[in-house]
Scaffold this active site. Sequence first.
Site, PDB file in Angstrom:
ATOM      1  N   ARG A  25      -7.051   7.002   2.204  1.00 14.58           N
ATOM      2  CA  ARG A  25      -7.113   5.857   3.112  1.00 14.58           C
ATOM      3  C   ARG A  25      -6.802   6.298   4.549  1.00 14.58           C
ATOM      4  O   ARG A  25      -6.305   7.394   4.782  1.00 14.58           O
ATOM      5  CB  ARG A  25      -6.103   4.782   2.677  1.00 14.58           C
ATOM      6  CG  ARG A  25      -6.454   4.086   1.386  1.00 14.58           C
ATOM      7  CD  ARG A  25      -5.329   3.170   0.902  1.00 14.58           C
ATOM      8  NE  ARG A  25      -4.200   3.932   0.378  1.00 14.58           N
ATOM      9  CZ  ARG A  25      -3.086   3.386  -0.100  1.00 14.58           C
ATOM     10  NH1 ARG A  25      -2.956   2.061  -0.100  1.00 14.58           N
ATOM     11  NH2 ARG A  25      -2.117   4.136  -0.574  1.00 14.58           N
ATOM     12  N   LYS A  83       0.742   6.045   4.283  1.00 16.67           N
ATOM     13  CA  LYS A  83       1.855   6.448   3.427  1.00 16.67           C
ATOM     14  C   LYS A  83       2.980   7.090   4.227  1.00 16.67           C
ATOM     15  O   LYS A  83       2.828   7.451   5.395  1.00 16.67           O
ATOM     16  CB  LYS A  83       1.362   7.434   2.351  1.00 16.67           C
ATOM     17  CG  LYS A  83       0.406   6.800   1.354  1.00 16.67           C
ATOM     18  CD  LYS A  83       1.006   5.599   0.627  1.00 16.67           C
ATOM     19  CE  LYS A  83       2.119   5.979  -0.314  1.00 16.67           C
ATOM     20  NZ  LYS A  83       2.694   4.793  -1.012  1.00 16.67           N
ATOM     21  N   TYR A 102       3.692   2.322   5.189  1.00 20.41           N
ATOM     22  CA  TYR A 102       4.436   2.108   3.944  1.00 20.41           C
ATOM     23  C   TYR A 102       5.478   3.220   3.854  1.00 20.41           C
ATOM     24  O   TYR A 102       5.129   4.398   3.816  1.00 20.41           O
ATOM     25  CB  TYR A 102       3.513   2.174   2.724  1.00 20.41           C
ATOM     26  CG  TYR A 102       2.606   0.982   2.569  1.00 20.41           C
ATOM     27  CD1 TYR A 102       3.133  -0.288   2.332  1.00 20.41           C
ATOM     28  CD2 TYR A 102       1.224   1.112   2.653  1.00 20.41           C
ATOM     29  CE1 TYR A 102       2.313  -1.398   2.193  1.00 20.41           C
ATOM     30  CE2 TYR A 102       0.393   0.020   2.507  1.00 20.41           C
ATOM     31  CZ  TYR A 102       0.937  -1.239   2.277  1.00 20.41           C
ATOM     32  OH  TYR A 102       0.116  -2.327   2.135  1.00 20.41           O
ATOM     33  N   HIS A 104       8.709   2.944   1.672  1.00 21.41           N
ATOM     34  CA  HIS A 104       9.272   3.020   0.315  1.00 21.41           C
ATOM     35  C   HIS A 104      10.445   4.000   0.261  1.00 21.41           C
ATOM     36  O   HIS A 104      10.484   4.919  -0.562  1.00 21.41           O
ATOM     37  CB  HIS A 104       8.193   3.423  -0.696  1.00 21.41           C
ATOM     38  CG  HIS A 104       7.096   2.412  -0.856  1.00 21.41           C
ATOM     39  ND1 HIS A 104       7.319   1.157  -1.403  1.00 21.41           N
ATOM     40  CD2 HIS A 104       5.781   2.459  -0.540  1.00 21.41           C
ATOM     41  CE1 HIS A 104       6.173   0.476  -1.419  1.00 21.41           C
ATOM     42  NE2 HIS A 104       5.234   1.235  -0.896  1.00 21.41           N
ATOM     43  N   GLU A 126       6.027  -2.613   3.587  1.00 17.80           N
ATOM     44  CA  GLU A 126       6.407  -3.264   2.327  1.00 17.80           C
ATOM     45  C   GLU A 126       7.629  -4.159   2.445  1.00 17.80           C
ATOM     46  O   GLU A 126       7.919  -4.927   1.513  1.00 17.80           O
ATOM     47  CB  GLU A 126       6.641  -2.211   1.242  1.00 17.80           C
ATOM     48  CG  GLU A 126       7.925  -1.410   1.353  1.00 17.80           C
ATOM     49  CD  GLU A 126       7.865  -0.273   2.371  1.00 17.80           C
ATOM     50  OE1 GLU A 126       8.875   0.446   2.501  1.00 17.80           O
ATOM     51  OE2 GLU A 126       6.816  -0.109   3.033  1.00 17.80           O
ATOM     52  N   ASP A 278       6.249   3.565  -6.902  1.00 16.99           N
ATOM     53  CA  ASP A 278       6.535   3.839  -5.492  1.00 16.99           C
ATOM     54  C   ASP A 278       7.845   3.219  -5.042  1.00 16.99           C
ATOM     55  O   ASP A 278       8.273   3.413  -3.894  1.00 16.99           O
ATOM     56  CB  ASP A 278       5.379   3.416  -4.573  1.00 16.99           C
ATOM     57  CG  ASP A 278       5.002   1.959  -4.700  1.00 16.99           C
ATOM     58  OD1 ASP A 278       5.747   1.196  -5.349  1.00 16.99           O
ATOM     59  OD2 ASP A 278       3.960   1.568  -4.143  1.00 16.99           O
TER      60      ASP A 278
END
Length: 379
Positions: A25, A83, A102, A104, A126, A278
Amino acid sequence: MASSVLSTPMATIGVPAEIKSDELRVALTPDGVQELVTQGLEVRVQSGAGTGAGIDDKSFAKAGARIVSQQEAWASHLVVKVKEPQIEEFKFLREDMVLFTYLHLAAYPKVGEALIHTGATGIGYETVQMESGSLPLLAPMSEIAGRLAAQVGAHLLERPHGGSGVLIGGCTGIRPARVIVLGAGTVGWNAARLSAAMDAEVMLLDRSPERLRTLEANREGRLVSLVSSQGLLERLVPTADLLIGAVLTPGDRAPTLIDEQMVKQMKPNSVVVDVAIDQGGCVATSIETTHTNPTVKIHGVQHYAVGNMPGAVPFTSTEALVSVTLPYILSIAGRGLEKAITDRPELLSGLNTISGSVCHPGVAKALEISPRHPMACLR
């Protein structure tokens, strides 16, 4: 440093290429670039960043982006990614930047440590949370991950792929697969709904009767909703052909709902798809895997725990992600983070780190660090 950096507009926006294993992505589309450039902002896209999603450099350049090196992309005031930074990218983190991606951090504490050490401002897609409790920047990826979970699970049940040889929908006179879905949020509902559409016998478990009642109006096929409890899990898990883990605690580690003993009692060659990986995973035996090597067999049970599931469909995922992140990128870059939070208060919960402090309680708990209130971090 934080106040001066975060209170002013950000003239440059960087889009590095993703380097996490099998992550295809990209954080912006050409249409997104054009919107930003129209507002007088400079967008720097690393050469090749969109290749995996089917977007070439020429398309980005035509939209007004500068095609740059990795270093130049990371040198921007606002860096947008898909990410969390990988270890090789930690060297690019610095105090006078805002990273929007993101994160995480509960599952990847080393990333948290790097953000704290460098003083970088980290905003996690998130953990951006509306007053209603919804997670607008997680929702589209959760929807995709839920649908993929059912699709992948059906595939892995096939004998040539290591499964028990059960067709998820069965056939006339032959029982379908039993699919147990843990969690009735966006991931779980999409996984349950698609599994039911494939004629599986689906049991959707959640601790909230209110949530299950809300979903009842849209229930179709062989789908049963059940209020979850430890005793119920112990009875049902051994009967599952496919178990889908879809629980989430924003910012914090996912709760471990299925212990190793319960996995040992599952059917031989049954399948676990742990979408919660994740955030650490909700099945005790889950080990994070990749799209290249997606499964590992533990106690005779296939485990699929890919940490970036939507990366399997990068074109769809990129378009869906940018559709929800772009308004926030425009606001942060165009007005500065402090004013963006005034316009969009939900961004306050997205703040994970600022100037060496952790300012999200769930993240702080997972990292075992005392949190600061996000407004105090901004001052």
